[in-house]
Each structure stands twice: as C-alpha cells, then as structure tokens.
Design a protein around this motif. Structure first.
Motif, PDB file in Angstrom:
ATOM      1  N   GLU A 227       0.796  -1.220   0.000  1.00  0.00           N
ATOM      2  CA  GLU A 227       0.000   0.000   0.000  1.00  0.00           C
ATOM      3  C   GLU A 227       0.837   1.282   0.000  1.00  0.00           C
ATOM      4  OE1 GLU A 227      -3.085  -0.191  -0.419  1.00  0.00           O
ATOM      5  OE2 GLU A 227      -3.472  -2.296   0.018  1.00  0.00           O
ATOM      6  N   VAL A 228       2.079   1.202   0.482  1.00  0.00           N
ATOM      7  CA  VAL A 228       2.912   2.399   0.586  1.00  0.00           C
ATOM      8  C   VAL A 228       4.211   2.263  -0.200  1.00  0.00           C
ATOM      9  CG1 VAL A 228       4.148   3.927   2.184  1.00  0.00           C
ATOM     10  CG2 VAL A 228       1.941   2.966   2.851  1.00  0.00           C
ATOM     11  N   GLY A 229       4.907   1.139  -0.019  1.00  0.00           N
ATOM     12  CA  GLY A 229       6.227   0.969  -0.610  1.00  0.00           C
ATOM     13  C   GLY A 229       6.252   1.145  -2.114  1.00  0.00           C
ATOM     14  N   ARG A 230       5.190   0.739  -2.793  1.00  0.00           N
ATOM     15  CA  ARG A 230       5.194   0.838  -4.258  1.00  0.00           C
ATOM     16  C   ARG A 230       5.102   2.282  -4.757  1.00  0.00           C
ATOM     17  NH1 ARG A 230      -0.131   0.486  -6.660  1.00  0.00           N
ATOM     18  NH2 ARG A 230      -1.780   0.545  -5.083  1.00  0.00           N
ATOM     19  N   PHE A 258      17.203   3.177   6.555  1.00  0.00           N
ATOM     20  CA  PHE A 258      16.842   3.693   5.236  1.00  0.00           C
ATOM     21  C   PHE A 258      15.323   3.858   5.107  1.00  0.00           C
ATOM     22  CE2 PHE A 258      16.055   2.837   0.604  1.00  0.00           C
ATOM     23  CZ  PHE A 258      16.591   4.029   0.130  1.00  0.00           C
ATOM     24  N   THR A 259      14.580   2.953   5.750  1.00  0.00           N
ATOM     25  CA  THR A 259      13.117   3.000   5.634  1.00  0.00           C
ATOM     26  C   THR A 259      12.469   4.001   6.593  1.00  0.00           C
ATOM     27  OG1 THR A 259      12.837   1.201   7.244  1.00  0.00           O
ATOM     28  CG2 THR A 259      13.006   0.585   4.909  1.00  0.00           C
ATOM     29  N   TYR A 260      13.264   4.607   7.489  1.00  0.00           N
ATOM     30  CA  TYR A 260      12.678   5.488   8.493  1.00  0.00           C
ATOM     31  C   TYR A 260      11.855   6.613   7.864  1.00  0.00           C
ATOM     32  CZ  TYR A 260      12.160   8.449  12.602  1.00  0.00           C
ATOM     33  OH  TYR A 260      11.624   9.202  13.618  1.00  0.00           O
ATOM     34  N   GLN A 261      12.351   7.186   6.782  1.00  0.00           N
ATOM     35  CA  GLN A 261      11.644   8.308   6.166  1.00  0.00           C
ATOM     36  C   GLN A 261      10.259   7.884   5.677  1.00  0.00           C
ATOM     37  OE1 GLN A 261      13.128   9.292   1.999  1.00  0.00           O
ATOM     38  NE2 GLN A 261      14.931   8.246   2.823  1.00  0.00           N
ATOM     39  N   LEU A 262      10.109   6.623   5.253  1.00  0.00           N
ATOM     40  CA  LEU A 262       8.788   6.147   4.839  1.00  0.00           C
ATOM     41  C   LEU A 262       7.859   5.967   6.035  1.00  0.00           C
ATOM     42  CD1 LEU A 262       9.418   3.515   2.011  1.00  0.00           C
ATOM     43  CD2 LEU A 262       8.717   5.915   1.823  1.00  0.00           C
ATOM     44  N   LEU A 263       8.433   5.539   7.172  1.00  0.00           N
ATOM     45  CA  LEU A 263       7.613   5.366   8.366  1.00  0.00           C
ATOM     46  C   LEU A 263       7.084   6.722   8.829  1.00  0.00           C
ATOM     47  CD1 LEU A 263       9.736   2.804  10.443  1.00  0.00           C
ATOM     48  CD2 LEU A 263       8.044   2.381   8.650  1.00  0.00           C
TER      49      LEU A 263
END
Length: 514
Positions: A227-230, A258-263
């Motif tokens: 739902e978000v990563g893509r 690296f994924t923190y900004q997406l969280l």
C-alpha cells in the motif's frame, strides 16, 4: 515506574493536575475516545485499535484565550507563518500556499510535531518544536504532539553519524511516560483556565498528544509494501540529505534506517487521512522525512492541502550547536536538570546571541525585544539584564512559575554577599547543583574555617584560603569572612544541619552536617 509505564501503553490516559488518570480497557466501548474516520489498509489486516497511548486534550475558553493573547501582544488573526519568519523560526515550507491558508481560511489548521522517545526527557533541541507548536496554538490553530512509540524502535538517522542503539520495550515505555509528562505541562501551561476534554483532534481547542504505535502495531510488512512501498521511489529516497551523508560514511546505513523516512511519511499520511491534520513541522534536519509524507499524500490520496514547515536548528552565532553544557545535554525535565541549572544556562548566554534567542525562544513581542536591545546599547546598562529576562521567560515556559521561583531563589541563595536569609531547605535544594560533602557535627563545631575550606575540597591549601580572605573572596553562608582566625560556631550552622562555603562567585561547597 515500570508498572506505570506498562499502563501507559495499554490504556487511554489523560493528564491533569500533575496526575495521570487511567481508563480501564473495555472490550466493547460505547464511546469511542479516538475515532478513525477511514483506514488505508483493509479491515482484514488493519484491526481497529482497542487501546491508545494517546490522548491528552486541554480545552481553553474563548475568553481566556483572548485574555492570554492580549497579555502577550498576540493577535489570533495574525498569519502564524509570517510571524515565525519575522522571529527567525522559519527555515522552509513545502508550499507558499501555506501562508494564504493561514490568512484566508476561517478553519483552524491542525499541526503536528513528532518526538521520538529515545530518552526519558526532551532536551533543548526539542524545545523549538514545542515553541512553534505553541505559536500555532496562540494563533488559534490546533496542536498535536506525536510520540514516536513505533519509530523510536527504528531510530531516525537524520543528523546521526552512526546508527542509534536499539531500545527495549521497558525503556521505551519509561521514556514515553517522561516525554508525555513534559509535553502536556509545557503546552498547557499558558492556558490558565483549563477544562479537561476527551476526544480526537477535532474536539480540542488546545492540544492533543498521540502515539504512532497505536496504528503501527497492526500493520504488517506485506501490507506496508503493497500500500505504501510501491509509491516510494528509491532514487528519491537516496537523494535525501540524511541518507547521502550516511552512505558516504564508513559505517554506511542499514536498511532499517533507510526506511525510516517512509515510516515518518506514513505517519503524516495516516494523520492527514484519518484526523485531518494538514501541517507537519520539524527542525531543518527533518526536511527529507517531512517531504516524504507530503509526497505520499499527493501520490496515494491524490489531493493537495498537506504542508510541511521546518525551523532552523538552534545554533550559536559562531555556528556551533546551542544546547550542550559541560555536563551534557540541557534537559527539559527537572528530574534530569534542575530549574536552577536550566535558568543559569540561559543567564550565561553571550551578548551577541541574547537578542536573537529572545526572538526565537520567548513569546515577548518584537517591540518589547527591540526595547531590550536598545537598552543594551545605553550607558549605564547593567550587564546580563537582558540575559536575565531571557532566562526568566524560557524557564517559565518550560518549568512554570513554580520552577522559575525555585531557580530565582537558588540563584539568590548562591550569590555571595546576598542578604537573603538562608535556611536548610533552600541550601539543600541547591545541593545537587553544586559540590557537597557530609561531616559529623563534632568535626565542624569550633573547626577553623581555613581548615574546613581545605578538608571539604573547596580550596587546595590553607595558604590559598588565607589569600582569599585577604582579597575578600571567602564567604560563609554568603557572608564575607573578615578574619583568618574564624571558627565555626553553633549559630553558623544553618538550622543545625548545613553550611554553605563560597570561594569567589562561582566555587561553592555545601556541607551537610549530621
């Protein structure tokens, strides 16, 4: 503490009158304390939370808000973005439309700032976030403090040269409790007339405290990637300043960091979609994380109206970081740094920085600050008078009137030659902030003051003590010692329990007597 902290992560709580009120879990509550209007993930995987570490709401009456604003010279109709810029509290905005929204919309904005519970207290670097939130409050908008109960388990790489150490659940709970306590006191302090209210963001006129663990705990990795990563472009993520710096370092960067900004970006998406929060604020080092959120909102929801705003980091005029002392960080919790030491830190700000800090760190009007600036240029100006005003205003904001009075009383008690009558409680209150030792009563009574100055470690030798007496720099309980032959008499021992020795203005020694 562990038991209380455990309650924090399993129950809705309110904070009022320095007490936490816990509400028991109810399997089928008739009244929803926090209603999520929509969900991004399917109901199959995204269960509706049955508990929250959120909500602290304080509602202030319209009359009281107007009175407070008049006292501070604040017009609720003022454009808060323009005001922040005038005071040096604006670094960047994601869209200049935010200015027009602040001016032209009759509907208050909902603004949030995140605080990861990586320590038991916030520090001076976090203070700007609270100040900017408070400015939005004072201009009629709704403030939200988001505790990063989930993101703190990952660790924000922004501004860090190495990966943050992993925190266990018990530590996170303890830290969360400490930060919630600070934020609730600071953001509610300027509202003298408080009315407790329970509800989601739209029901409060003052502020709300939330915890992002409330929604992250039910999201699976597969759900998030789908739902978000893509919608996240790796090239864009790698172009963020916080990522580039770490990739260039020897240690590099883990995938987790690296994924923190997406969280953090998803936090904004969730709050925008479910709670109508339309502005995220943060320090300039948070620009990449904030724009990750506005990008996700635009791509996934395909709507405008989400804004980011950053303020400058707190720096001295020489470019070095402001907020560190010889003893470490300047904490906002009185349990970790006394109001006295907090006050003294601002009292010692150099002249070259004090006016700028008055604009950034206080709610004094620009006109009042200009008057203080002119006073500094006049003949006969008493040194540190403006610093005293800065210290008083910031200490009052963080520690309240009671904390300020404690700091002022301790400052006076520690001033050699002060006429303030000392008592045991006053000296004991500052004992943690200055060197101290313990002696038995018989060791002190009739002892030579010169000998006592050396044996307690205040001075290196009796010859140094003699020189100081001749120079008029040795004090007993703030009274100048005139004779080298001075001995300790019963009436010198304050309340029969304590002595305060001073060598000059800065070197102190508290002697506890048993």
């Amino acid at each position: 503490m562990a038991t209380i902290a455990a309650m924090i992560v399993s129950r809705t709580f309110l904070h009022t009158n320095n007490k936490f009120i816990f509400f028991p879990l109810m399997p089928k509550p008739q009244i929803c304390l926090f209603h999520s209007k929509t969900t991004l993930f399917s109901q199959k995987h995204h269960k509706k939370p049955n508990f929250f570490t959120s909500i602290t709401c304080l509602q202030s009456t319209q009359t009281q808000l107007e009175t407070e604003n008049q006292e501070k010279g604040i017009d609720k109709k003022q454009n808060v973005v323009d005001m922040l810029e005038e005071r040096g509290l604006l670094e960047s905005v994601t869209s200049e439309n935010l200015r027009s929204v602040c001016t032209g919309s009759s509907k208050p904005l909902k603004v949030y700032c995140g605080f990861d519970p990586t320590a038991e207290s916030l520090h001076l670097g976090n203070l700007l976030g609270l100040i900017v939130l408070s400015w939005f409050q004072r201009c009629g908008h709704k403030a939200v403090a988001l505790i990063g109960g989930a993101t703190a388990r990952i660790g924000d790489p922004s501004g860090k040269s190495i990966e943050r150490p992993e925190l266990d659940v018990e530590t996170l709970e303890k830290n969360t409790l400490g930060i919630v306590n600070i934020v609730s006191k600071v953001l509610s302090r300027w509202n003298q007339n408080k009315h407790l209210n329970v509800g989601s963001v739209g029901l409060c006129d003052s502020f709300v405290i939330m915890n992002n663990y409330d929604w992250w705990k039910d999201i699976t990795l597969l759900d998030f990637l789908k739902e978000v990563g893509r919608f996240a472009r790796v090239g864009t993520m790698m172009g963020k300043e916080s990522v580039k710096k770490r990739l260039e370092s020897e240690q590099g960067m883990s995938y987790t960091e690296f994924t923190y900004q997406l969280l953090q970006g998803y936090d904004f998406l969730y709050l925008f979609k479910n709670e109508g929060i339309n502005v995220e604020i943060g320090g300039s080092d948070q620009w990449g994380n904030i724009t990750a959120g506005t990008d996700l909102i635009r791509k996934i929801l395909q709507v405008d109206g989400a804004y980011g705003l950053t303020f400058p980091l707190l720096l001295k005029s020489d470019g070095t970081k402001f907020g560190k002392s010889e003893d470490g960080a300047i904490w906002l919790s009185p349990a970790m740094l006394s109001p006295y030491k907090f006050y003294q830190y601002f009292f010692s700000v150099p002249d070259v920085d004090v006016v700028r800090f008055l604009r950034i760190l206080t709610f004094l009007s620009i006109e009042e600050i200009s008057v203080l600036e002119e006073e500094m240029k006049r003949t006969g100006y008493v040194p540190n008078s403006v610093q005293r005003k800065l210290a008083e205003e910031v200490t009052r904001f963080v520690h309240g009137e009671e904390g300020l009075l404690e700091a002022l009383k301790a400052t006076e008690a520690l001033r050699p030659g002060a006429e303030t009558k000392l008592d045991w409680k006053t000296i004991e209150g500052i004992a943690e902030d200055v060197p101290s030792c313990s002696l038995v009563y018989d060791q002190v009574l009739n002892a030579s003051l010169l000998d006592l100055s050396v044996s307690t470690g205040l001075l290196d030798s009796k010859s140094a003590a003699r020189r100081l007496v001749k120079q008029g720099g040795l004090y007993l309980n703030n009274i100048k010692v005139a004779s080298e032959g001075k001995t300790i008499e019963a009436e010198d021992i304050v309340d029969g329990k304590i002595l305060l020795l001073s060598a000059g203005k800065k070197n102190k020694m508290v002697v506890r007597i048993s």
